[in-house]
Design a protein around this motif. Structure first.
Motif, PDB file in Angstrom:
ATOM      1  N   PRO A 575       0.796  -1.235   0.000  1.00  0.00           N
ATOM      2  CA  PRO A 575       0.000   0.000   0.000  1.00  0.00           C
ATOM      3  C   PRO A 575       0.830   1.288   0.000  1.00  0.00           C
ATOM      4  O   PRO A 575       0.288   2.352  -0.318  1.00  0.00           O
ATOM      5  CB  PRO A 575      -0.818  -0.103   1.289  1.00  0.00           C
ATOM      6  CG  PRO A 575      -0.013  -1.001   2.180  1.00  0.00           C
ATOM      7  CD  PRO A 575       0.665  -1.985   1.277  1.00  0.00           C
ATOM      8  N   HIS A 576       2.108   1.227   0.357  1.00  0.00           N
ATOM      9  CA  HIS A 576       2.865   2.482   0.482  1.00  0.00           C
ATOM     10  C   HIS A 576       3.530   2.869  -0.826  1.00  0.00           C
ATOM     11  O   HIS A 576       4.175   2.049  -1.486  1.00  0.00           O
ATOM     12  CB  HIS A 576       3.927   2.373   1.585  1.00  0.00           C
ATOM     13  CG  HIS A 576       4.366   3.721   2.091  1.00  0.00           C
ATOM     14  ND1 HIS A 576       5.207   4.547   1.391  1.00  0.00           N
ATOM     15  CD2 HIS A 576       4.045   4.382   3.240  1.00  0.00           C
ATOM     16  CE1 HIS A 576       5.408   5.668   2.072  1.00  0.00           C
ATOM     17  NE2 HIS A 576       4.703   5.586   3.200  1.00  0.00           N
ATOM     18  N   ARG A 577       3.405   4.132  -1.190  1.00  0.00           N
ATOM     19  CA  ARG A 577       3.903   4.615  -2.481  1.00  0.00           C
ATOM     20  C   ARG A 577       5.417   4.468  -2.618  1.00  0.00           C
ATOM     21  O   ARG A 577       5.931   4.171  -3.703  1.00  0.00           O
ATOM     22  CB  ARG A 577       3.520   6.084  -2.681  1.00  0.00           C
ATOM     23  CG  ARG A 577       4.152   7.036  -1.702  1.00  0.00           C
ATOM     24  CD  ARG A 577       3.733   8.483  -1.917  1.00  0.00           C
ATOM     25  NE  ARG A 577       4.485   9.405  -1.084  1.00  0.00           N
ATOM     26  CZ  ARG A 577       4.190   9.719   0.164  1.00  0.00           C
ATOM     27  NH1 ARG A 577       3.136   9.165   0.732  1.00  0.00           N
ATOM     28  NH2 ARG A 577       4.939  10.569   0.840  1.00  0.00           N
ATOM     29  N   GLU A 578       6.182   4.692  -1.533  1.00  0.00           N
ATOM     30  CA  GLU A 578       7.641   4.648  -1.642  1.00  0.00           C
ATOM     31  C   GLU A 578       8.140   3.231  -1.913  1.00  0.00           C
ATOM     32  O   GLU A 578       9.188   3.056  -2.535  1.00  0.00           O
ATOM     33  CB  GLU A 578       8.277   5.204  -0.363  1.00  0.00           C
ATOM     34  CG  GLU A 578       8.041   6.683  -0.149  1.00  0.00           C
ATOM     35  CD  GLU A 578       8.616   7.550  -1.264  1.00  0.00           C
ATOM     36  OE1 GLU A 578       9.696   7.221  -1.794  1.00  0.00           O
ATOM     37  OE2 GLU A 578       7.986   8.569  -1.607  1.00  0.00           O
ATOM     38  N   ILE A 579       7.412   2.236  -1.463  1.00  0.00           N
ATOM     39  CA  ILE A 579       7.780   0.841  -1.746  1.00  0.00           C
ATOM     40  C   ILE A 579       7.613   0.566  -3.239  1.00  0.00           C
ATOM     41  O   ILE A 579       8.468  -0.080  -3.867  1.00  0.00           O
ATOM     42  CB  ILE A 579       6.915  -0.127  -0.909  1.00  0.00           C
ATOM     43  CG1 ILE A 579       7.078   0.158   0.581  1.00  0.00           C
ATOM     44  CG2 ILE A 579       7.269  -1.569  -1.232  1.00  0.00           C
ATOM     45  CD1 ILE A 579       8.506   0.096   1.079  1.00  0.00           C
ATOM     46  N   LEU A 580       6.537   1.059  -3.809  1.00  0.00           N
ATOM     47  CA  LEU A 580       6.310   0.871  -5.242  1.00  0.00           C
ATOM     48  C   LEU A 580       7.419   1.541  -6.056  1.00  0.00           C
ATOM     49  O   LEU A 580       7.976   0.949  -6.989  1.00  0.00           O
ATOM     50  CB  LEU A 580       4.951   1.446  -5.637  1.00  0.00           C
ATOM     51  CG  LEU A 580       3.721   0.806  -4.971  1.00  0.00           C
ATOM     52  CD1 LEU A 580       2.470   1.600  -5.302  1.00  0.00           C
ATOM     53  CD2 LEU A 580       3.571  -0.645  -5.412  1.00  0.00           C
TER      54      LEU A 580
END
Length: 1040
Positions: A575-580
């Motif tokens: 769910p976290h943008r920085e992981i993507l």
């Protein structure tokens, strides 16, 4: 202006000047400045009298607040003026303040500040303000600097006697005397100890330390003045430290009394760096410091300024003293023996500093202790590395081993601490540990001594734990606190990089071990946990050799399995943008595995182009995805051949989706991606033509629609931005076509030029339109060949006419690129545009100089030089590209003399050697083409005029420059100018029959003694030989 001549006048002026409501404050300030600037002593004698009267009138008086402020202002002004006077010297090197005045000042300070005059019976009801005590300390230290040891040999003895350090404070005066004594010592460090530029200061320091000097013989350290000074500092600390831990009384000077131990240690740390260590390194002194450290207050208790309780502040100063001890310069082995002899590491480890809880000990103390551990560790590790390979150092290694174990224990306590300032303080030590580890791997280590290798796995574990962001971290890149967190983690990654460089296997094993601990889907793992492990994967290649590390990493089967597992996982569902974003970064960095295993590619492309990437809710994810998709396509190239149609269709759909709100720069990344898909995936000509036409056509249609709009002129900014974007889109699409293109592709791209020209015609005043048009033209020059020349003259004419000082360089670059790319075929375009270009740049030069070439600011000079470079480089491109005939065309021949003079002035008048070289290169090319290769008729007056200019003006003028003292022919940039002139002279000699001997004798009759060198120049059979003779001639002339 009325001159201040009495104390009453001075007092009146000072009070007026400090009164914010006074109408005459400016006049009063001017009178004071006149006094300080015109009096021989800077007004010091008058200020001493002002001090005396002020002290006498206020003595024993209970003053109202307003009156007390006026008294303080008068005293502060007088002291400040005297301070300035004491710092100034006469031409004879004497202080401008007379000795008599200095004695009177000293008497006043002792009488009214230290209060040693028996006639003064009254006790002060309040302590002197801090700013005045500090000022007194500075002035007293200045008097010491001037008059000690002669004639004031008892300066320190007097001070120490007045201070009565061993006496417990019983009144305000006792507190004041000790406080002032310490402030004098502090000022002494500023004025004497740290000001090493004066020989007198060194003499004073040697005298205090008991070192033999020209005014005194040596005395034992324990009998020196420095021993007495240190004794009083420790006495003040020891006799008053108990007060610091007691509840504060509501009496005058109570706070200052409690702060005496803090001030004592603050002064002590400044003396540690230069006094004899035997005076400091006593068991009693070290024990006192650690006793103070152990009484440190908790981090959640503050006194008044955020620095913690008084106990914490005192503890901080104690740690700083220890830090000064370790940082002091001395022989390496002696320093190690000192650290071991006082058992420093064990004492720190046994202290009450809480390394486990964030507020167990005030954070400032923990940070400073971490810095201390870092310094100790640096010294120990450096010495350990030195003795590791020496067989005769076995005993040293055995003795040091227990301390190394203690060091590692303290290092890990600091490194693991939950505060980046504490942990960050020992990162340099972590790097040094790894450097020692690398050396240890190359040597044999005895079984019974300390081994660094035993701690590396723990170092990796702690590093990984610290790499995890706080759970409440927002990844806000504009937040200062979060920026500090990011800087800290970038330093941690350097540690990881160092471990990988030293032992790739150990680093990879740790990575795999960490990944194996995730027993659930990656999409469910806590953000900071999965972010840290993805960082390990992303940065793994940075420490690998040989470069590039990403290719080296993919040769390792174990690491390839890690990447395959990652691509097959559900990481894109996190769910976290920085992981993507980080996952997409990894996919791009290690894209080679996608080439080897194309079955992994669809999931990556689907994620980066879908709602996990380009269509994500967050603008940062969308922006990064645009850029990373471009990088991925660029890396994969022909691997994407089967997916071109769906990819282009998908990207076009995204570009047309108004709901995405892509930033224009991000959209341009996508257009460039389309270009790469068309130009780098080995499409056949028919497919390439079809796809390109489908992509370009909508832009041409939109351009035509916008240009024909009746609202265009009324809303030029909005329409201009839209039109400029369409031009940029076409330009970015062409970036994918780097190889020679088919005629079909060139034809489609060339067909865009009339539409883009129409845009420039419609909105030439729009900066964005001009900027994007220049980018477009540079791309067209590379992609469509000579077809670009059809409209280029009008493009350049409009751009030159509408150019500004900010974008004229970009216009010139387009002109340069045309000449360089098409050489003689560019003549029709260059012929029409060269003179307008030169005239436009010359106009900018006049604008910046205002028509005056002298008295310009440095900024104006730099701007003018910038524009001149454009002129010279443009002309050099013309002649080097064999477009020289344009100078003789009907359009330009009337300006030829002006052009040549412009270039000649650049060679002769502009100091910059690079510009001189450029200008002379222009003349060299013209010499080749006009005088040697007969590109114009020999009978032409141009030839004779050009030859005369070379022989009568340029060459003699350059030789005179060479002979100037500021020209250094041994400097590489200067010698290149000599070489360029030598090339012209050699051409004239070898091809045009110039007799150099006769020529030089005629031009420089005053150099007749150099006839031998002139003969040698004429006999030189190669250009290199002529250069050497010329250099010799220049050196001989300068010597003579």
């Amino acid at each position: 202006m009325e001159v201040i001549s009495t104390v009453e006048q001075l007092q009146h002026c000072v009070l007026e000047a400090v009164n914010p409501t006074s109408h005459s404050k400016n006049i009063a300030s001017s009178r004071i400045n006149h006094m300080t600037n015109t009096f021989n002593d800077g007004g010091s004698q008058l200020c001493v009298q002002l001090l005396k009267e002020t002290f006498e009138k206020s003595e024993g008086q209970t003053l109202h607040l307003q009156h007390q402020r006026q008294v303080d202002s008068l005293i502060f002004f007088a002291l400040t003026t005297i301070q300035r006077g004491l710092s100034k010297k006469t031409n004879d090197g004497e202080c401008i303040v007379s000795y008599k005045c200095r004695l009177e000042l000293l008497h006043l300070i002792y009488q009214y500040v230290f209060r040693v005059d028996a006639s003064i019976q009254s006790q002060p009801t309040a302590i002197i303000p801090l700013f005045l005590r500090t000022k007194v300390g500075i002035i007293f230290s200045q008097l010491i600097q001037i008059d000690f040891p002669q004639p004031w040999h008892s300066a320190f003895t007097d001070l120490i006697q007045v201070c009565a350090a061993e006496k417990t404070c019983s009144c305000v005066v006792d507190i004041l005397r000790k406080d002032l004594y310490l402030r004098v010592l502090d000022g002494f460090c500023d004025e004497v100890v740290e000001n090493t530029s004066l020989e007198r200061n060194t003499l004073i320091k040697d005298y205090i330390r008991g070192i033999e000097c020209r005014i005194a013989s040596a005395v034992p350290a324990d009998k020196s003045i420095s021993a007495e000074i240190l004794h009083t500092i420790f006495c003040i600390f020891q006799t008053n430290v108990h007060v610091m831990y007691m509840p504060r009384k509501n009496t005058p000077g109570a706070l200052e009394w409690q702060k005496l131990p803090i001030l004592a240690l603050s002064v002590l740390k400044r003396f540690i760096s230069w006094l004899d260590m035997s005076l400091i390194l006593t068991e009693n002194n070290i024990a006192l410091l650690f006793e103070c450290i152990n009484r440190a207050g908790p981090g959640d208790v503050d006194e008044d300024n955020g620095d913690g309780s008084l106990a914490s502040q005192c503890s901080l100063e104690a740690v700083c003293c220890l830090k000064e001890l370790v940082s002091r310069g001395m022989e390496q082995k002696k320093k190690i023996e000192m650290i071991m002899s006082i058992n420093l590491l064990q004492r720190i480890d046994n202290s009450c500093i809480d390394f486990d809880r964030i507020d167990g000990t005030h954070i400032n103390i923990v940070i400073k202790t971490a810095e201390l551990v870092n310094n100790i560790g640096s010294e120990l590790l450096h010495f350990w590395d030195t003795i590791s390979n020496k067989t005769e150092s076995t005993e040293d290694r055995k003795a040091l081993s227990p301390h190394m174990v203690l060091l590692m224990n303290l290092f890990f306590k600091c490194f693991l601490f939950d505060d980046i300032d504490v942990s960050g303080a020992v990162i340099p030590l972590a790097c040094q540990i790894l450097a020692s580890f690398q050396k240890e791997r190359k040597t044999h280590v005895q079984e019974n001594v300390f081994k660094i290798s035993l701690y590396i796995s723990q170092l990796q574990s702690v590093m990984y734990e610290q790499m995890k962001y706080p759970t409440d971290f927002e990844f806000d890149y504009e937040d200062e606190n979060e920026a500090e967190e990011e800087v800290y983690r970038s330093e941690l990654r350097k540690i990881n990089q160092a471990i990988t460089r030293i032992s790739p296997e150990m680093s990879l094993d740790f990575l795999c071990s960490t990944l194996s601990k995730f027993h659930t889907h990656l999409s469910l793992v806590q953000t900071n946990e999965v972010e840290a492990v993805l960082r390990l994967i992303y940065h793994y290649c940075e420490g690998l050799r040989p470069p590039p590390g990403n290719k080296t990493a993919l040769k390792n089967h174990q690491f390839r399995e890690v990447l395959i597992s990652l691509h097959k996982s559900d990481i894109t569902s996190h769910p976290h943008r920085e992981i993507l974003i980080l996952y997409f970064d990894i996919a791009v960095r290690y894209s080679e595995i996608l080439e080897d295993m194309p079955e992994l590619l669809p999931n990556v492309l689907s994620a980066i182009s879908g709602n996990k990437g380009l269509q994500h809710d967050h603008p940062r994810v969308r922006s990064r995805s645009c850029y990373l998709l471009l990088k991925l396509v660029k890396a994969l190239g022909s691997t994407l051949r089967p997916m071109v149609e769906s990819a282009i269709t998908g990207i076009q759909g995204l570009l047309s989706n108004q709901m995405l709100s892509l930033h224009p720069d991000d959209s341009l990344y996508l257009f460039e991606t389309i270009g790469l898909l068309l130009g780098q995936t080995n499409l056949d000509n028919e497919e390439q033509h079809r796809y390109l036409l489908a992509v370009i056509s909508p832009h041409i249609q939109m351009i035509n629609t916008l240009i024909s709009s009746p609202d265009l002129r009324n809303n030029i900014d909005v329409y201009g931005s839209q039109l400029a974007f369409s031009v940029a889109a076409i330009a970015f699409i062409t970036k994918g076509f780097t190889k020679k293109q088919s005629k079909e592709v060139q034809s489609i791209l060339a067909e865009t030029m009339p539409s883009c020209l129409n845009i420039l015609r419609a909105a030439p005043e729009n900066d964005d339109v001009r900027n994007k048009t220049m980018i477009y033209l540079q791309r067209m020059i590379q992609c469509v060949g000579e077809q670009v020349l059809v409209n280029m003259d009008e493009f350049l004419q409009i751009l030159i006419a509408r150019s500004t000082q900010e974008d004229i360089l970009d216009v010139a670059h387009v002109f340069h690129q045309i000449c360089l790319k098409f050489k003689g075929n560019a003549i029709p375009v260059a012929d029409i545009t060269i003179l307008p270009l030169l005239q436009k740049v010359s106009a900018f030069i006049n604008e910046n100089s205002g028509g005056v070439q002298n008295d310009l600011s440095g900024y104006q000079d730099a701007e003018i030089l910038h524009f001149k470079k454009i002129i010279y480089v443009s002309l050099m491109q013309v002649v080097k590209s064999h477009c020289t005939p344009i100078l003789l065309s009907s359009e330009n021949v009337s300006s030829l003399e002006m052009i040549l003079k412009m270039v000649g002035d650049g060679a002769l008048l502009v100091p910059d050697p690079l510009i001189k070289k450029t200008c002379i290169q222009v003349f060299h090319e013209l010499t080749e083409q006009w005088l040697v290769n007969d590109h114009i008729a020999k009978s032409s007056g141009i030839v004779s005029g050009f030859r005369s200019y070379l022989l009568d003006i340029l060459i003699p003028g350059m030789f005179r420059i060479f002979l100037r003292g500021d020209f250094n022919e041994k400097d590489a940039s200067h010698f290149r100018v000599v070489r360029e002139i030598a090339q012209i002279v050699f051409l004239l000699k070898s091809k045009c029959g110039l007799n150099i001997e006769q020529y030089m004798a005629t031009v420089f009759p005053e150099h007749k003694q150099m006839k031998g060198e002139f003969v040698a120049m004429n006999l030189a059979d190669t250009q290199g030989a002529l250069e050497r003779v010329m250099a010799s001639y220049l050196q001989m002339m300068k010597k003579s």
